[in-house]
Motif scaffolding. Structure first.
Motif, PDB file in Angstrom:
ATOM      1  N   MET A 274       4.796  -1.209-104.270  1.00  0.00           N
ATOM      2  CA  MET A 274       5.534  -1.823-104.680  1.00  0.00           C
ATOM      3  C   MET A 274       4.222  -2.714-104.966  1.00  0.00           C
ATOM      4  O   MET A 274       3.319  -3.684-104.797  1.00  0.00           O
ATOM      5  N   LYS A 275       3.977  -2.951-106.800  1.00  0.00           N
ATOM      6  CA  LYS A 275       2.641  -2.929-107.411  1.00  0.00           C
ATOM      7  C   LYS A 275       3.279  -4.880-108.138  1.00  0.00           C
ATOM      8  O   LYS A 275       3.811  -4.499-108.984  1.00  0.00           O
ATOM      9  N   ASN A 276       3.132  -5.173-107.312  1.00  0.00           N
ATOM     10  CA  ASN A 276       3.647  -6.513-107.912  1.00  0.00           C
ATOM     11  C   ASN A 276       2.640  -7.392-107.824  1.00  0.00           C
ATOM     12  O   ASN A 276       2.178  -8.589-107.645  1.00  0.00           O
ATOM     13  N   GLN A 277       1.537  -7.186-108.761  1.00  0.00           N
ATOM     14  CA  GLN A 277       0.762  -7.919-109.681  1.00  0.00           C
ATOM     15  C   GLN A 277       1.164  -8.449-111.177  1.00  0.00           C
ATOM     16  O   GLN A 277       1.989  -8.263-111.425  1.00  0.00           O
ATOM     17  N   ARG A 278       0.130  -9.112-111.756  1.00  0.00           N
ATOM     18  CA  ARG A 278       1.081 -10.337-112.700  1.00  0.00           C
ATOM     19  C   ARG A 278       1.663  -8.882-113.882  1.00  0.00           C
ATOM     20  O   ARG A 278       1.239  -8.361-114.051  1.00  0.00           O
ATOM     21  N   ARG A 279       2.492  -9.533-113.992  1.00  0.00           N
ATOM     22  CA  ARG A 279       3.590  -8.666-115.503  1.00  0.00           C
ATOM     23  C   ARG A 279       4.014  -7.571-114.757  1.00  0.00           C
ATOM     24  O   ARG A 279       3.659  -6.039-115.350  1.00  0.00           O
TER      25      ARG A 279
ATOM     26  N   SER B 227      -8.265 -20.160-106.834  1.00  0.00           N
ATOM     27  CA  SER B 227      -8.301 -18.609-106.516  1.00  0.00           C
ATOM     28  C   SER B 227      -7.053 -18.150-106.134  1.00  0.00           C
ATOM     29  O   SER B 227      -6.861 -16.764-105.636  1.00  0.00           O
ATOM     30  N   LEU B 228      -5.567 -18.484-105.853  1.00  0.00           N
ATOM     31  CA  LEU B 228      -4.724 -17.094-105.618  1.00  0.00           C
ATOM     32  C   LEU B 228      -3.940 -16.614-106.868  1.00  0.00           C
ATOM     33  O   LEU B 228      -3.854 -15.534-106.988  1.00  0.00           O
ATOM     34  N   GLN B 229      -4.543 -17.472-108.176  1.00  0.00           N
ATOM     35  CA  GLN B 229      -3.808 -16.786-109.377  1.00  0.00           C
ATOM     36  C   GLN B 229      -4.574 -15.584-110.232  1.00  0.00           C
ATOM     37  O   GLN B 229      -3.795 -15.161-110.784  1.00  0.00           O
ATOM     38  N   ASN B 230      -5.204 -14.790-109.077  1.00  0.00           N
ATOM     39  CA  ASN B 230      -5.585 -13.551-109.466  1.00  0.00           C
ATOM     40  C   ASN B 230      -4.519 -12.182-108.666  1.00  0.00           C
ATOM     41  O   ASN B 230      -5.169 -11.442-108.051  1.00  0.00           O
ATOM     42  N   GLN B 231      -4.540 -13.058-107.600  1.00  0.00           N
ATOM     43  CA  GLN B 231      -3.824 -12.392-106.135  1.00  0.00           C
ATOM     44  C   GLN B 231      -2.350 -11.678-106.506  1.00  0.00           C
ATOM     45  O   GLN B 231      -1.683 -12.079-107.046  1.00  0.00           O
ATOM     46  N   SER B 232      -2.618 -10.277-106.497  1.00  0.00           N
ATOM     47  CA  SER B 232      -0.905  -9.522-106.469  1.00  0.00           C
ATOM     48  C   SER B 232      -0.090 -10.408-105.407  1.00  0.00           C
ATOM     49  O   SER B 232      -0.015 -11.108-104.187  1.00  0.00           O
ATOM     50  N   LEU B 233       1.130 -10.360-105.177  1.00  0.00           N
ATOM     51  CA  LEU B 233       2.227 -10.900-104.587  1.00  0.00           C
ATOM     52  C   LEU B 233       1.946 -10.418-103.130  1.00  0.00           C
ATOM     53  O   LEU B 233       1.752 -10.986-101.940  1.00  0.00           O
ATOM     54  N   GLU B 234       1.861  -9.253-103.207  1.00  0.00           N
ATOM     55  CA  GLU B 234       2.170  -8.523-101.251  1.00  0.00           C
ATOM     56  C   GLU B 234       0.276  -8.837-100.950  1.00  0.00           C
ATOM     57  O   GLU B 234       0.199  -9.420-100.005  1.00  0.00           O
ATOM     58  N   GLN B 235      -0.574  -9.693-101.756  1.00  0.00           N
ATOM     59  CA  GLN B 235      -1.631 -10.240-101.218  1.00  0.00           C
ATOM     60  C   GLN B 235      -1.467 -11.975-101.104  1.00  0.00           C
ATOM     61  O   GLN B 235      -1.830 -11.820 -99.906  1.00  0.00           O
ATOM     62  N   LEU B 236      -0.679 -11.800-101.702  1.00  0.00           N
ATOM     63  CA  LEU B 236      -0.496 -12.614-101.085  1.00  0.00           C
ATOM     64  C   LEU B 236       0.362 -13.266 -99.585  1.00  0.00           C
ATOM     65  O   LEU B 236       0.460 -14.263 -98.922  1.00  0.00           O
ATOM     66  N   VAL B 237       1.341 -12.549 -99.321  1.00  0.00           N
ATOM     67  CA  VAL B 237       1.966 -12.138 -98.703  1.00  0.00           C
ATOM     68  C   VAL B 237       1.339 -12.334 -97.372  1.00  0.00           C
ATOM     69  O   VAL B 237       1.569 -12.923 -96.157  1.00  0.00           O
ATOM     70  N   LYS B 238       0.412 -11.180 -97.370  1.00  0.00           N
ATOM     71  CA  LYS B 238      -0.296 -10.490 -95.792  1.00  0.00           C
ATOM     72  C   LYS B 238      -0.725 -11.720 -95.466  1.00  0.00           C
ATOM     73  O   LYS B 238      -1.314 -11.082 -94.482  1.00  0.00           O
TER      74      LYS B 238
END
Length: 243
Positions: free
Chosen positions: A1-6, A88-99
């Motif tokens: 699942m590629k949950n990146q911006r847009r 610092s979190l604004q360029n992270q994907s959703l998966e990165q944030l969650v992990k």
């Protein structure tokens, strides 16, 4: 699942004054709402990919619409509000944030955990719903090898889902070559580094009351049994094979 911006494509339609856009589905009979955020927003509401009544009679259309358009959207809105406060979190994907929950600043850690988890969990859940699919012979064997039989697997999963006190999720995760059943409270999931049982989800079930209460009231067991009729086994196998 590629949950990146847009990550999620907006449906072309006229922007309404209410800040949302309504788009007709492929059937021309349904409406799906897509969240509209400012240009610098990270995350958006994904389309379901099917009509709200596609899972009837097992999951009713009203529940699906409220669940998707209200509950899921609320998680995304709150997640964007949290992320915009921390550069610092604004360029992270959703998966990165969650992990990486444990690594986030204390000021927004809880918001990312609750709302980022809610966004990831629901985005994952919608892909697992599709009527009239069956496990392939390969997937049947995987289930049998891990749990003894398909019947025993379903029993174990339902038991785990029933054991969730209050709100939470039941999961099937891939841990190496093995499958395991686990649960999480609230909007936690097994990807999070704070999870007691970590692994890659290949199946998940929302057991918050808002997922089933309109149709099943307090009868969670009935909802669990109905779930097998709309579980997208094709997606489960895809996730098992590719993750």
């Amino acid at each position: 699942m590629k949950n990146q911006r847009r990550d999620f494509i907006k449906t072309a339609a006229i922007i309404s004054a209410g800040g949302m856009l309504a788009a007709k589905g492929a059937s021309g009979t349904m409406k799906e709402l897509v969240a509209l955020f400012p240009a610098n927003s990270a995350f958006e509401l994904p389309l379901l990919g099917y009509s709200f009544d596609a899972l009837e009679p097992f999951i009713d259309a009203q529940t699906m619409q409220i669940h998707h358009d209200k509950h899921h959207l609320a998680y995304i809105t709150k997640l964007n509000e949290a992320v915009v406060k921390e550069v610092s979190l604004q360029n992270q994907s959703l998966e990165q944030l969650v992990k990486n929950i444990s690594k986030h600043p204390e000021s927004i850690k809880t918001a990312i955990r609750n709302h980022g988890g809610g966004h990831w969990n629901h985005s994952f859940f919608w892909t697992l719903l599709k009527p009239n699919t069956k496990p392939s012979e390969k997937m049947e064997k995987v289930i049998t090898d891990n749990f003894g039989s398909m019947e025993q697997f379903k029993t174990n999963f339902e038991k785990a889902a029933m054991s969730v006190f209050g709100s939470g999720w039941a999961w099937v995760i891939k841990d190496g070559d093995k499958l395991a059943i686990t649960t999480s409270a609230n909007q936690d999931n097994p990807l999070m580094d704070i999870s007691a049982k970590q692994g890659t989800p290949v199946m998940g079930l929302d057991v918050w009351e808002h997922a089933y209460y309109l149709k099943y009231q307090n009868k969670r067991a009935d909802y669990l049994q109905a779930f097998w009729n709309v579980l997208n086994w094709n997606k489960v196998e895809e996730l098992y094979t590719t993750k």
